[in-house]
Enzyme design. Structure first.
Site, mmCIF file in Angstrom:
data_model
loop_
_atom_site.group_PDB
_atom_site.id
_atom_site.type_symbol
_atom_site.label_atom_id
_atom_site.label_comp_id
_atom_site.label_asym_id
_atom_site.label_seq_id
_atom_site.Cartn_x
_atom_site.Cartn_y
_atom_site.Cartn_z
ATOM 1 N N ASP A 99 0.851 -1.183 0.000
ATOM 2 C CA ASP A 99 0.000 0.000 0.000
ATOM 3 C C ASP A 99 0.898 1.249 0.000
ATOM 4 O O ASP A 99 1.787 1.364 -0.832
ATOM 5 C CB ASP A 99 -0.958 -0.068 1.197
ATOM 6 C CG ASP A 99 -1.975 1.045 1.257
ATOM 7 O OD1 ASP A 99 -2.967 0.992 0.512
ATOM 8 O OD2 ASP A 99 -1.780 1.982 2.059
ATOM 9 N N HIS A 282 -7.014 -6.540 -0.924
ATOM 10 C CA HIS A 282 -5.985 -5.525 -0.735
ATOM 11 C C HIS A 282 -4.929 -5.916 0.290
ATOM 12 O O HIS A 282 -3.765 -5.559 0.146
ATOM 13 C CB HIS A 282 -6.654 -4.224 -0.299
ATOM 14 C CG HIS A 282 -5.696 -3.092 -0.090
ATOM 15 N ND1 HIS A 282 -4.958 -2.548 -1.130
ATOM 16 C CD2 HIS A 282 -5.338 -2.402 1.031
ATOM 17 C CE1 HIS A 282 -4.190 -1.570 -0.654
ATOM 18 N NE2 HIS A 282 -4.403 -1.462 0.642
#
Length: 303
Positions: A99, A282
């Protein structure tokens, strides 16, 4: 089990978790996480002969949390990585990030290839510098309520995320885009009734307690420097990331819907050894820990 300590890096206090001995591998977390998001990778990487270090990044966890927004530019974040390598008595490291941590890892490899032996990014690919400030482009394509634009508001995102930290962390880590979104960041997500297999109540409690202590202002300040970062990186326009590289992503990661993949990534990263898609979303190093650790180890063995 990883051991914990705090060290001084360029006058700042940095909390880190570490395990093993050997070549240095840095693991950089994203938003809103901490060193704990890498909990599954310590043992396998350390057992393979690496010194595995996962810091709480600037503004997070038990590390220093400067108050001014302008203390969270990409130059500060890359400087933190370079300073940490030096503070650990090394001259180079393999830098892995997820991320926002992936963005820092890619930028560190771009700006300081002499320090980055190799780089691995999870979820977020290397993003070429565009012709206009990113937030204007995001507003044009995704609307003013796009989360990166929403996070620019003063105080309002902090108040929303801090109102009920346990609910915030449950929603952010397990939610999916809501069919009928409500105002705010959390209003755009729907949360399942039960936690997924990869996130236990004990894990959720760790993240919740960390953010109850540290708050969300520091992490949000990373977003508030997005356009400033675009200005600061003009000198690296069209530059390439030269260290050996690896990219991993979950097949249902929402990031894939709004960041460039494929040819733009390969053009920017000429020594891209592999792009790996894993079933999942994610939070891929937590969702698919064995596969991520195996991919990282395979990459490390090639160096």
């Amino acid at each position: 089990m990883p051991q914990h300590r705090t060290i001084e890096v360029e006058g700042r206090t940095v909390h880190l978790a570490e395990q093993g001995e050997g070549p240095l591998v840095l693991l950089l977390h994203g938003f809103p996480e901490s060193w704990y998001s890498w909990r599954h990778q310590f043992a396998p990487l350390a057992a393979a002969g690496y010194h595995v270090v996962a810091p709480d990044q600037r503004g997070y966890g038990a590390s220093d949390r400067p108050e001014p927004t302008d203390q969270y530019t990409i130059h500060h974040l890359v400087g933190d990585v370079v300073g940490l390598v030096r503070a650990l008595g090394r001259t180079e490291a393999v830098v892995c990030g997820h991320d926002w941590g992936a963005m820092v890892a890619w930028q560190t490899a771009l700006m300081r290839p002499d320090v980055v032996r190799a780089v691995a990014g999870l979820s977020v690919p290397p993003v070429p510098r565009g012709p206009v400030p990113p937030l204007a482009l995001a507003r044009e394509h995704f609307g003013a309520n796009f989360y990166q634009n929403y996070f620019q508001l003063p105080e309002i995102p902090e108040a929303e995320l801090s109102r009920d930290v346990a609910t915030t962390m449950r929603t952010v880590l397990t939610g999916s885009p809501a069919e009928d979104p409500a105002p705010g960041f959390l209003g755009g997500l729907s949360t399942p009734d039960a936690l997924p297999d990869w996130l236990g109540e004990d894990d959720l409690a760790v993240f919740t307690e960390q953010f109850r202590r540290s708050g969300f202002r520091g992490p949000l300040n990373w977003y508030r420097n997005i356009d400033r970062n675009w200005e600061l990186t003009a000198a690296w326009q069209d530059a390439r990331i030269t260290p050996p590289s690896l990219y991993l992503s979950g097949t249902t990661d929402v990031v894939r819907t709004f960041l460039p993949f494929g040819d733009p990534m390969r053009a920017m990263v000429p020594d891209l050894r592999a792009t790996i898609d894993l079933p999942g979303g994610h939070w891929i190093q937590q969702e698919r820990p064995a596969e991520v650790s195996a991919a990282l180890l395979d990459f490390l063995r090639q160096l």
